[in-house]
Design an enzyme around this catalytic site. Sequence first.
Site: not given
Length: 272
Positions: A142, A154
């Site tokens: 990401s 994350y």
Amino acid sequence: MAGRTALVTGAGQNGTLPGVGYATSRVLAAQGARVAVLDRDEAAAVRTVERIRAAGGTAHALVADVTDDTACARAVAEVVERFGVLDALVNNVAAGDRAGLFEVTPQRFDELVAVNLKSAWQVTRHAVPVLPPGSAIVNISSVGVRMRGPGMVYSVAKAGLENLTDGAASTLGPQGIRVNCVQVGAIWGAFAAANMPEEMREPRRQGTALKTEGTAWDIAHAAVFLLSDRARWISGHTLTVDGGPPHRFPPGPPITAVPAAAPAGASVGRSS
């Protein structure tokens, strides 16, 4: 991808918006690959498989929790037993929330690292012994790993995944196995919709240079390219798919057309 067998983790389909795993499975199947669709939700995995078969493709549903090492080993073995070979792997499983880096509990920290990082390592380590020369692995990361702002577990885990990609590419290169990563931009898909309000769509769209909204299909096509022979000399690379970085400065004056033959000493290019 004709004649190849691919395993895609987190490839089940829930709801109406496609996820990256689902879209990647569909594109792989459309390109002729046999696809092992892995998800911990059996109904979601079966849904993806049914849609692939309805479109004329070949797919098989696998149910496994990739945070469980034994389940990862069993899943890889099932793919080989079913199709006879495994030569493409997409580590796509992800989980996240908006909690700050130091707002999560130790248990939640471990969960997020296990899903976003350790799961890819576990599936890959069991796949390596059966992957033949010429095979390829793609990890899904990401753009959150390079954004400045409130830290999230994350993003920390995805940064680790990109480092894992580099290390695996170096380690597995002599075996003829390529390892790359796709860095997902601000697309609107199943993962985004589950973690942020609809009102975020427009600001995210405006945050791209192209001013268009990305989808899971954009990521899927990039991943399949990296799995294919057209990327045969690409390994250890992280491909960012994000619609272009936002403009940091106001756009400059327009570029004028260059004359076919400029007079000696004349300047051409940017208008004054």
